[in-house]
Design a protein around this motif. Structure first.
Motif, mmCIF file in Angstrom:
data_model
loop_
_atom_site.group_PDB
_atom_site.id
_atom_site.type_symbol
_atom_site.label_atom_id
_atom_site.label_comp_id
_atom_site.label_asym_id
_atom_site.label_seq_id
_atom_site.Cartn_x
_atom_site.Cartn_y
_atom_site.Cartn_z
ATOM 1 N N THR A 758 0.823 -1.201 0.000
ATOM 2 C CA THR A 758 0.000 0.000 0.000
ATOM 3 C C THR A 758 0.862 1.258 0.000
ATOM 4 O O THR A 758 1.996 1.256 0.453
ATOM 5 C CB THR A 758 -0.930 -0.005 1.216
ATOM 6 O OG1 THR A 758 -1.808 1.122 1.149
ATOM 7 C CG2 THR A 758 -0.113 0.121 2.497
ATOM 8 N N SER A 759 0.309 2.317 -0.524
ATOM 9 C CA SER A 759 1.020 3.587 -0.551
ATOM 10 C C SER A 759 0.877 4.306 0.775
ATOM 11 O O SER A 759 0.074 3.934 1.630
ATOM 12 C CB SER A 759 0.466 4.463 -1.688
ATOM 13 O OG SER A 759 -0.885 4.769 -1.435
ATOM 14 N N SER A 760 1.666 5.349 0.922
ATOM 15 C CA SER A 760 1.653 6.093 2.189
ATOM 16 C C SER A 760 0.325 6.801 2.407
ATOM 17 O O SER A 760 -0.032 7.114 3.535
ATOM 18 C CB SER A 760 2.796 7.114 2.184
ATOM 19 O OG SER A 760 2.653 8.015 1.083
ATOM 20 N N LEU A 761 -0.425 7.049 1.321
ATOM 21 C CA LEU A 761 -1.690 7.752 1.470
ATOM 22 C C LEU A 761 -2.709 6.913 2.224
ATOM 23 O O LEU A 761 -3.587 7.433 2.914
ATOM 24 C CB LEU A 761 -2.236 8.125 0.083
ATOM 25 C CG LEU A 761 -3.497 9.001 0.052
ATOM 26 C CD1 LEU A 761 -3.237 10.330 0.736
ATOM 27 C CD2 LEU A 761 -3.956 9.218 -1.380
ATOM 28 N N PHE A 762 -2.600 5.582 2.099
ATOM 29 C CA PHE A 762 -3.527 4.685 2.781
ATOM 30 C C PHE A 762 -2.752 3.775 3.736
ATOM 31 O O PHE A 762 -2.836 2.543 3.672
ATOM 32 C CB PHE A 762 -4.319 3.863 1.764
ATOM 33 C CG PHE A 762 -5.348 4.662 1.035
ATOM 34 C CD1 PHE A 762 -6.616 4.825 1.551
ATOM 35 C CD2 PHE A 762 -5.037 5.288 -0.156
ATOM 36 C CE1 PHE A 762 -7.563 5.577 0.895
ATOM 37 C CE2 PHE A 762 -5.964 6.041 -0.834
ATOM 38 C CZ PHE A 762 -7.246 6.193 -0.298
ATOM 39 N N GLY A 763 -2.052 4.369 4.654
ATOM 40 C CA GLY A 763 -1.330 3.620 5.679
ATOM 41 C C GLY A 763 -2.190 3.454 6.914
ATOM 42 O O GLY A 763 -3.407 3.288 6.858
ATOM 43 N N GLU A 764 -1.540 3.535 8.077
ATOM 44 C CA GLU A 764 -2.262 3.328 9.333
ATOM 45 C C GLU A 764 -3.311 4.412 9.556
ATOM 46 O O GLU A 764 -4.428 4.123 9.986
ATOM 47 C CB GLU A 764 -1.254 3.308 10.487
ATOM 48 C CG GLU A 764 -1.892 3.046 11.840
ATOM 49 C CD GLU A 764 -0.866 2.972 12.952
ATOM 50 O OE1 GLU A 764 -1.275 2.879 14.116
ATOM 51 O OE2 GLU A 764 0.349 3.025 12.635
ATOM 52 N N ARG A 765 -2.959 5.642 9.222
ATOM 53 C CA ARG A 765 -3.945 6.712 9.375
ATOM 54 C C ARG A 765 -5.113 6.521 8.424
ATOM 55 O O ARG A 765 -6.268 6.814 8.755
ATOM 56 C CB ARG A 765 -3.281 8.059 9.131
ATOM 57 C CG ARG A 765 -2.216 8.416 10.170
ATOM 58 C CD ARG A 765 -1.604 9.773 9.887
ATOM 59 N NE ARG A 765 -0.587 10.129 10.864
ATOM 60 C CZ ARG A 765 0.116 11.270 10.837
ATOM 61 N NH1 ARG A 765 -0.083 12.141 9.857
ATOM 62 N NH2 ARG A 765 1.003 11.515 11.775
ATOM 63 N N GLY A 766 -4.811 6.031 7.238
ATOM 64 C CA GLY A 766 -5.885 5.757 6.301
ATOM 65 C C GLY A 766 -6.814 4.675 6.803
ATOM 66 O O GLY A 766 -8.027 4.729 6.586
ATOM 67 N N LEU A 767 -6.243 3.680 7.480
ATOM 68 C CA LEU A 767 -7.072 2.616 8.053
ATOM 69 C C LEU A 767 -8.016 3.175 9.110
ATOM 70 O O LEU A 767 -9.212 2.823 9.145
ATOM 71 C CB LEU A 767 -6.166 1.537 8.641
ATOM 72 C CG LEU A 767 -6.877 0.386 9.344
ATOM 73 C CD1 LEU A 767 -7.765 -0.375 8.378
ATOM 74 C CD2 LEU A 767 -5.855 -0.552 9.983
ATOM 75 N N ILE A 768 -7.502 4.034 9.968
ATOM 76 C CA ILE A 768 -8.352 4.627 11.015
ATOM 77 C C ILE A 768 -9.463 5.477 10.387
ATOM 78 O O ILE A 768 -10.634 5.399 10.787
ATOM 79 C CB ILE A 768 -7.490 5.473 11.966
ATOM 80 C CG1 ILE A 768 -6.499 4.564 12.712
ATOM 81 C CG2 ILE A 768 -8.357 6.235 12.947
ATOM 82 C CD1 ILE A 768 -5.501 5.314 13.561
ATOM 83 N N ALA A 769 -9.102 6.290 9.355
ATOM 84 C CA ALA A 769 -10.100 7.142 8.717
ATOM 85 C C ALA A 769 -11.155 6.310 7.997
ATOM 86 O O ALA A 769 -12.361 6.616 8.047
ATOM 87 C CB ALA A 769 -9.404 8.086 7.736
#
Length: 889
Positions: A758-769
């Protein structure tokens, strides 16, 4: 320095021309052209002088006995000095900047600083009067003017019979000629000067006897002048006397000017000049004397222009046009002979001012002569183009060896004038296009021969052409689409700029520092003229729904053609310029959605324009993958994918919205459903496409899909305001079109965040969002169920006040909390368990803050009971997992 001063001089000349002719930009620019040609002649004269000094120095090094008086004893097998000198002289002619070993190379004329424009222009005059025998030269000039004034004075006062006067002057001329011939061996320079002065005096006598006093019949006068012309040619060629030819020609051209009474016949004047030019043509057959050619060209066309500006009327056309054609043909052949008579290693070297200045001046005079004739200039340009094409073909067949450069120049001029026939036939504004193409030709020859001043003048011509074109740009209402002079003029300006950019790019190794930014600027300038002219013409003829797709079709076909040229000529910079198709596609899409055409994207010619645009774009990315800048490739693929998804979504949504009997939510679902399907296909099956997905995997699994997925998440958040009416289908929870699309988008985002690549745009923060957005979606789904089954209005205030919704939300939160805590306890996911526990706490807070206010209602009671039971179950089945450091090892 010289380039800057030349530019200043040309601009000054244009300014003075505009002052004198405030309503004629043509005359002003013609003045600038004349100044440029004068500066070019000065520079070439200085270059010739330095070449002569270089060859003299080489000869001195090879013949020291000529300096010290000591003869050399040579081995019989050793090459003679003459052969050595001839080889070195030939090398010096081919490489005029080379110098003898051990000596610094003489500076190039283009590198020598000019102390002032006046000094540069007067240098040939000073050299003429200070070199050789200055007293003789000055005396001949004074004598020449004295004879002319004497003849005029005697004519006015009739002191001596005219026959005796003319005979005496003629006798003096013959004496000068005989004396010069007698001294041709003992005192060569002095003798040649006398010969030139004698021939000039005889010119004056014959012209005065025929025109002023009518003592000689015109046929006899022409015969005598022909004899003098032949005599001067013979003397010059036999004695290798370039100065004699030059002085004789100047005297011959000045004779009618000095003796003019403003009442003579132009036919006689031009016939006389035809004889003089025939002598120059005859000399050019044997000798490549550039000064003589330029003197004849300048005098002939300058005096013809002055006469035309002051005395020409349409009645003179039949007696003027033949002379213009004759002079043009003469100097065209002189240009060929000059290139052909060069030394073997310089064979094909062309005289730029003559080759390219001749069509400029001749076409300007021709336009003045035929301006009263319909299609006169169009037919003239067509014939002129045919002449140059035929001449280039003849040279290629007969003199292909060493004449390639001149053949290419003539072929370029032929194509230029043949192409000009179209706009000239459709409109009167021909000057701009002609000068733009001539400017491109000057840039070409300046690049081929490494002459910065010629390249600069070519660029200035194109700028002047653009100003002139814009100044007179008025398109008639009844003009044809893309077949009117306004569009064709823009196309020719664009072609000239692109042609110049190509040649400056090809010869960038020899470019001056100020020329390095020019190729990209010219490329942008040319593309702006092409696309701007095309859009303006389409806007003039089309309107509303048909304009944007028509312009996109125009851009797609343009990119296809330019891509073929870039591949054919390996033009790297044009490859980058082809990417302008992307912003044009974006502009077209915005225009169709928000501007002129709030309808189908495929309306008009859109059904052809959009498929062609995407085909050309991906063909461009595939064919020129190695030539495109590395940074542009990811953006090219990304923008292409985004535009493709947008076009498909907008078009399908528009068509679904126009279907009768279905709710608006179906169209809304298309906006998110189409990009979602494309992203799912790329995510799970995209790598099966070797190109472009597998080839550019980092792009298609990164920025190219991250941005549209993020846009879909925002669209999902915005779609929560819709009630999800699936008419004509009944509403089913989670099975209606809107919620299915929303759920698919959220699942795709969750899968994207969980993939190892996955790219940095959908990392851990993306998972939370994404998890938060999924939680909101579940609450919205519950609200829609309450709206449809409990008949509560789908408004925030109404739903918030509904006890049924509050009970359903409390139950939902409790079930989610139970699920998360059990999952966290079973898998030892402490953070998941804490999330569930936090949601449970939030549920309890909601019960006491919101639901407690209505404890008498069934909904509130159910809420408390359900939450309480779930908390008991959680406490039994899902205790808090231990911390990682507390786990047994």
């Amino acid at each position: 320095m010289r380039t800057a001063l030349s530019l200043l001089a040309v601009l000054l000349a244009v300014g003075v021309g505009m002052r004198v002719y405030p309503h004629s930009l043509l005359n002003a620019l013609l003045a600038g052209a004349v100044i440029y040609l004068a500066i070019e002649v000065v520079a070439l004269r200085r270059r010739i002088e330095r070449l002569e000094r270089t060859t003299t120095a080489i000869a001195r090094d090879d013949h020291p006995e000529a300096t010290h008086g000591t003869p050399l004893v040579r081995d019989p097998g050793e090459p003679t000095a003459d052969k050595s000198f001839s080889r070195q002289a030939a090398a010096a002619e081919e490489h005029p900047r080379a110098a003898p070993e051990g000596k610094p190379p003489p500076p190039s004329p283009d590198q020598v600083p000019v102390r002032g424009l006046l000094a540069g222009l007067t240098a040939p005059v000073v050299t003429f009067f200070t070199s050789g025998n200055p007293v003789l030269k000055i005396g001949l000039v004074v004598l020449f003017f004295g004879v002319a004034f004497l003849l005029k004075y005697a004519a006015q006062r009739t002191l001596i019979p005219i026959e005796l006067r003319l005979a005496g002057v003629a006798l003096g001329g013959l004496i000068l000629l005989a004396a010069g011939w007698r001294l041709r061996h003992s005192r060569r320079n002095y003798g040649l000067g006398l010969e030139g002065g004698g021939i000039g005096v005889l010119y004056l006598v014959v012209f005065a006897a025929a025109k002023l006093y009518h003592l000689l019949p015109l046929p006899l006068a022409l015969t005598v002048m022909i004899s003098l012309v032949g005599l001067s040619c013979a003397l010059a060629v036999l004695q290798e006397a370039r100065g004699l030819a030059v002085s004789g020609s100047i005297g011959g051209f000045l004779a009618p000017v000095l003796m003019s009474t403003d009442s003579g016949s132009h036919v006689l004047l031009f016939s006389y000049y035809a004889l003089l030019n025939s002598s120059i043509l005859g000399i050019a057959w044997f000798k490549a004397w550039r000064e003589l050619n330029l003197i004849g060209f300048t005098f002939t066309f300058a005096i013809a222009t002055l006469w035309g500006a002051s005395a020409y009327t349409p009645d003179h056309f039949a007696t003027t046009e033949p002379f213009l054609i004759l002079f043009f043909l003469m100097y065209c052949l002189i240009a060929v002979l000059f290139a052909h008579r060069q030394p073997l290693r310089l064979r094909g070297f062309i005289d730029g001012p003559l080759v390219f200045g001749l069509p400029i001046v001749a076409s300007g005079l021709q336009a003045y002569l035929v301006h009263d004739f319909r299609y006169g200039m169009a037919l003239s340009a067509l014939m002129l183009g045919g002449w140059y094409v035929g001449l280039s073909w003849l040279l290629w067949r007969q003199l292909a060896e060493g004449m390639r450069l001149l053949t290419e120049a003539f072929l370029a001029l032929g194509v230029v004038f043949a192409s000009l026939a179209i706009p000239l036939g459709l409109g009167p504004n021909w000057t701009a296009a002609a000068w733009a193409l001539e400017g491109a030709a000057m840039v070409w020859i300046g690049s081929r021969q490494d002459r910065p001043l010629a390249r600069l003048f070519g660029l200035l011509l194109q700028i002047g052409a653009a100003v002139s074109f814009v100044d007179g740009l008025v398109l008639p209402a009844d003009s044809g689409l893309l077949v009117n002079w306004a569009f064709l003029g823009s196309a020719l300006l664009a072609s000239a700029a692109l042609f110049s950019s190509f040649w400056l790019d090809r010869y960038r190794d020899q470019a001056s520092p100020w020329e390095l930014p020019l190729p990209p600027l010219l490329l942008a300038w040319g593309l702006s003229w092409w696309y701007g002219g095309g859009y303006r013409d389409l806007d003039h003829h089309l309107e509303g729904q048909t304009l944007p797709p028509a312009f996109l079709l125009y851009a797609g076909l343009t990119t296809l053609c330019l891509g073929g040229l870039a591949h054919r000529f390996s033009w790297q910079r044009m490859v980058t310029g082809l990417l302008v198709l992307l912003p044009i596609m974006l502009f077209t899409l915005i225009a169709q959605v928000m501007g002129w055409n709030a309808g189908s994207l495929l309306a008009g010619c859109g059904w052809l324009a959009w498929p062609l645009a995407f085909t050309v774009l991906y063909g461009l990315l595939a064919r020129f993958e190695e030539q495109l800048p590395p940074r542009s490739l990811p953006w090219g693929h990304s923008l292409g994918l985004w535009l493709l998804m947008a076009v498909l979504a907008i078009e399908l949504a528009w068509r679904v919205d126009r279907m009768a009997g279905i709710a608006e939510v179906w169209s809304l679902a298309c906006w998110g459903g189409v990009p979602m399907v494309v992203l799912f296909a790329l995510e799970f099956h995209g790598d099966r496409l070797t190109w472009p997905v597998a080839r550019c995997a980092a792009t298609y699994h990164g920025i190219a899909t991250d941005v549209p997925l993020l846009a879909l998440l925002l669209w999902t958040l915005a779609s929560f305001t819709a009630s999800g009416d699936p008419d004509p289908l009944p509403f089913l929870p989670l099975l209606n079109p809107l919620e299915l699309v929303e759920l698919a988008i959220l699942l795709l985002a969750l899968l994207r965040t969980l993939r190892p690549t996955t790219s940095s745009l959908f990392g851990e923060r993306g998972l939370i969002a994404t998890a938060a957005l999924l939680f909101i979606w579940l609450n919205v789904a519950v609200g829609r169920c309450v709206h449809w089954y409990a008949h509560v209005p789908y408004r925030f205030d109404a739903l918030f006040s509904s006890p049924i919704l509050q009970a359903a939300v409390a139950a939902l939160w409790s079930v989610l909390a139970l699920t998360l805590t059990i999952l966290g306890a079973r898998k030892a996911y402490r953070r998941v368990w804490l999330t569930g526990a936090g949601l449970l706490c939030l549920t309890v807070i909601k019960l006491f803050v919101i639901d407690l206010s209505g404890t008498g209602t069934i909904g509130r009671i159910v809420s408390f009971l359900v939450v309480g039971l779930l908390m008991l179950i959680i406490g039994f089945f899902a205790p808090l997992p231990p911390k990682p450091e507390e786990l047994p090892r």
